[in-house]
Design a protein around this motif. Structure first.
Motif, PDB file in Angstrom:
ATOM      1  N   ILE A 198       1.578  12.349  -0.520  1.00 34.22           N
ATOM      2  CA  ILE A 198       0.746  11.677  -1.523  1.00 34.22           C
ATOM      3  C   ILE A 198       1.473  11.752  -2.860  1.00 34.22           C
ATOM      4  O   ILE A 198       1.502  12.792  -3.525  1.00 34.22           O
ATOM      5  CB  ILE A 198      -0.651  12.314  -1.609  1.00 34.22           C
ATOM      6  CG1 ILE A 198      -1.407  12.100  -0.293  1.00 34.22           C
ATOM      7  CG2 ILE A 198      -1.438  11.717  -2.772  1.00 34.22           C
ATOM      8  CD1 ILE A 198      -2.762  12.780  -0.226  1.00 34.22           C
ATOM      9  N   ILE A 199       2.083  10.645  -3.243  1.00 28.78           N
ATOM     10  CA  ILE A 199       2.878  10.568  -4.474  1.00 28.78           C
ATOM     11  C   ILE A 199       2.274   9.475  -5.339  1.00 28.78           C
ATOM     12  O   ILE A 199       2.333   8.285  -5.008  1.00 28.78           O
ATOM     13  CB  ILE A 199       4.350  10.256  -4.161  1.00 28.78           C
ATOM     14  CG1 ILE A 199       4.940  11.320  -3.232  1.00 28.78           C
ATOM     15  CG2 ILE A 199       5.158  10.165  -5.452  1.00 28.78           C
ATOM     16  CD1 ILE A 199       6.335  11.004  -2.726  1.00 28.78           C
ATOM     17  N   VAL A 200       1.673   9.870  -6.443  1.00 30.08           N
ATOM     18  CA  VAL A 200       0.977   8.936  -7.327  1.00 30.08           C
ATOM     19  C   VAL A 200       1.958   7.898  -7.871  1.00 30.08           C
ATOM     20  O   VAL A 200       3.051   8.229  -8.335  1.00 30.08           O
ATOM     21  CB  VAL A 200       0.294   9.690  -8.480  1.00 30.08           C
ATOM     22  CG1 VAL A 200      -0.342   8.701  -9.454  1.00 30.08           C
ATOM     23  CG2 VAL A 200      -0.771  10.640  -7.937  1.00 30.08           C
ATOM     24  N   GLY A 201       1.541   6.637  -7.784  1.00 29.04           N
ATOM     25  CA  GLY A 201       2.379   5.549  -8.259  1.00 29.04           C
ATOM     26  C   GLY A 201       3.322   5.014  -7.206  1.00 29.04           C
ATOM     27  O   GLY A 201       4.009   4.012  -7.426  1.00 29.04           O
TER      28      GLY A 201
ATOM     29  N   SER B 251       0.358   6.396  -3.432  1.00 30.27           N
ATOM     30  CA  SER B 251      -1.048   6.606  -3.809  1.00 30.27           C
ATOM     31  C   SER B 251      -1.251   6.246  -5.277  1.00 30.27           C
ATOM     32  O   SER B 251      -0.303   6.209  -6.064  1.00 30.27           O
ATOM     33  CB  SER B 251      -1.437   8.068  -3.571  1.00 30.27           C
ATOM     34  OG  SER B 251      -2.788   8.310  -3.914  1.00 30.27           O
ATOM     35  N   GLY B 252      -2.517   5.988  -5.630  1.00 31.29           N
ATOM     36  CA  GLY B 252      -2.856   5.808  -7.030  1.00 31.29           C
ATOM     37  C   GLY B 252      -2.581   4.439  -7.593  1.00 31.29           C
ATOM     38  O   GLY B 252      -2.614   4.237  -8.793  1.00 31.29           O
TER      39      GLY B 252
ATOM     40  N   THR C 188       2.367   2.214   1.252  1.00 28.79           N
ATOM     41  CA  THR C 188       1.830   2.493   2.593  1.00 28.79           C
ATOM     42  C   THR C 188       0.547   1.713   2.878  1.00 28.79           C
ATOM     43  O   THR C 188      -0.075   1.908   3.926  1.00 28.79           O
ATOM     44  CB  THR C 188       1.550   4.005   2.750  1.00 28.79           C
ATOM     45  OG1 THR C 188       0.699   4.443   1.678  1.00 28.79           O
ATOM     46  CG2 THR C 188       2.844   4.793   2.700  1.00 28.79           C
ATOM     47  N   SER C 189       0.162   0.838   2.000  1.00 30.57           N
ATOM     48  CA  SER C 189      -1.105   0.110   2.149  1.00 30.57           C
ATOM     49  C   SER C 189      -1.172  -0.680   3.442  1.00 30.57           C
ATOM     50  O   SER C 189      -0.245  -1.421   3.787  1.00 30.57           O
ATOM     51  CB  SER C 189      -1.300  -0.848   0.971  1.00 30.57           C
ATOM     52  OG  SER C 189      -1.557  -0.152  -0.221  1.00 30.57           O
TER      53      SER C 189
ATOM     54  N   GLY D 254      -6.774   7.428  -0.293  1.00 27.47           N
ATOM     55  CA  GLY D 254      -5.630   8.003  -0.990  1.00 27.47           C
ATOM     56  C   GLY D 254      -4.327   7.275  -0.730  1.00 27.47           C
ATOM     57  O   GLY D 254      -3.600   6.915  -1.660  1.00 27.47           O
ATOM     58  N   LEU D 255      -4.011   7.039   0.544  1.00 28.07           N
ATOM     59  CA  LEU D 255      -2.742   6.421   0.915  1.00 28.07           C
ATOM     60  C   LEU D 255      -2.873   4.942   1.260  1.00 28.07           C
ATOM     61  O   LEU D 255      -1.864   4.262   1.466  1.00 28.07           O
ATOM     62  CB  LEU D 255      -2.129   7.164   2.107  1.00 28.07           C
ATOM     63  CG  LEU D 255      -1.629   8.584   1.818  1.00 28.07           C
ATOM     64  CD1 LEU D 255      -1.330   9.317   3.123  1.00 28.07           C
ATOM     65  CD2 LEU D 255      -0.383   8.543   0.937  1.00 28.07           C
ATOM     66  N   GLY D 256      -4.094   4.462   1.350  1.00 32.66           N
ATOM     67  CA  GLY D 256      -4.294   3.053   1.649  1.00 32.66           C
ATOM     68  C   GLY D 256      -4.061   2.685   3.102  1.00 32.66           C
ATOM     69  O   GLY D 256      -3.901   1.507   3.437  1.00 32.66           O
TER      70      GLY D 256
END
Length: 217
Positions: free
Chosen positions: A114-117, A120-121, A127-128, A165-167
């Protein structure tokens, strides 16, 4: 050819693990459809990941050209794990219930990927939409209306972490009452346990065929 990311987490080997046996069914069917496909496999029980530390966490919030040498080194594992997830066309995760929630090894994996930008985020992450099958095995019954419904922190947590979170596009396969044959107090639930197990294998095989068909040549 398509890529499957397969993650097992049970502390028990082979057929002794309900989750491993069901992920094996999924993988067997998926590979039958794509014998030349790629499988990235991680057994987090056999080779656990280190917990996320401060350097690796901070590196995830810094631009690559702004990271210190120590942050670059600490981020290397996160880069590897996130890249494995990003290149997967299908994700398969075993998530047995331990003490009402997921194995700590799976939580460590999530903390790394989980890496924002990036994963995730953002409205559209790297990964959507990736189809993801989670085998959420559990020794007892925790479904809606059961006495222990409020103790279930596997599917509700992973639905948020993986989905929101990860889509990822998450589907759960839930073999339950898996302790019925080994726990005398659950003897009257053996039939229900066997039925749940059979259903889980059927659902896993069917889902593997469905997802494999998306990537048919």
């Amino acid at each position: 050819m398509p890529t499957l990311l397969h993650i097992d987490t049970s502390v028990f080997p082979g057929e002794a693990s309900a989750s491993r046996s069901v992920t094996a069914t999924f993988r067997k069917e998926w590979e039958a459809q794509h014998p030349n496909g790629t499988v990235i496999y991680r057994d987090l029980a056999a080779e656990p990941l280190p917990h996320l530390d401060g350097l690796a966490a901070a590196a995830g919030f810094a631009a690559p050209d702004q990271r210190s040498p120590e942050q670059h080194a600490a981020f290397a594992l996160r880069e590897t794990l996130a890249s494995e997830l990003e290149q997967a066309d299908t994700v398969l995760i075993a998530a047995p219930m331990y003490n009402f929630t997921i194995p700590s090894t799976l939580k460590a994996w999530l903390d790394h990927v989980i890496i924002v930008g990036r994963t995730s985020g953002a409205e559209q992450t790297t990964t959507s939409g990736t189809p993801t099958v989670v085998v959420a095995s559990r020794g007892g019954g925790y479904g809606p209306g059961t006495p222990r419904e409020s103790f279930e922190f596997v599917t509700n947590y992973l639905g948020k972490a993986l989905g929101d979170g990860l889509g990822l596009d998450v589907t759960f396969v839930v073999p339950e009452l898996t302790l019925a044959r080994s726990n005398p107090a659950m003897a009257e639930l053996v039939e229900a346990s066997d039925a749940s197990k059979a259903k889980a294998h059927e659902e896993a095989a069917a889902k593997a065929k469905e997802l494999a068909a998306r990537f048919a040549a």
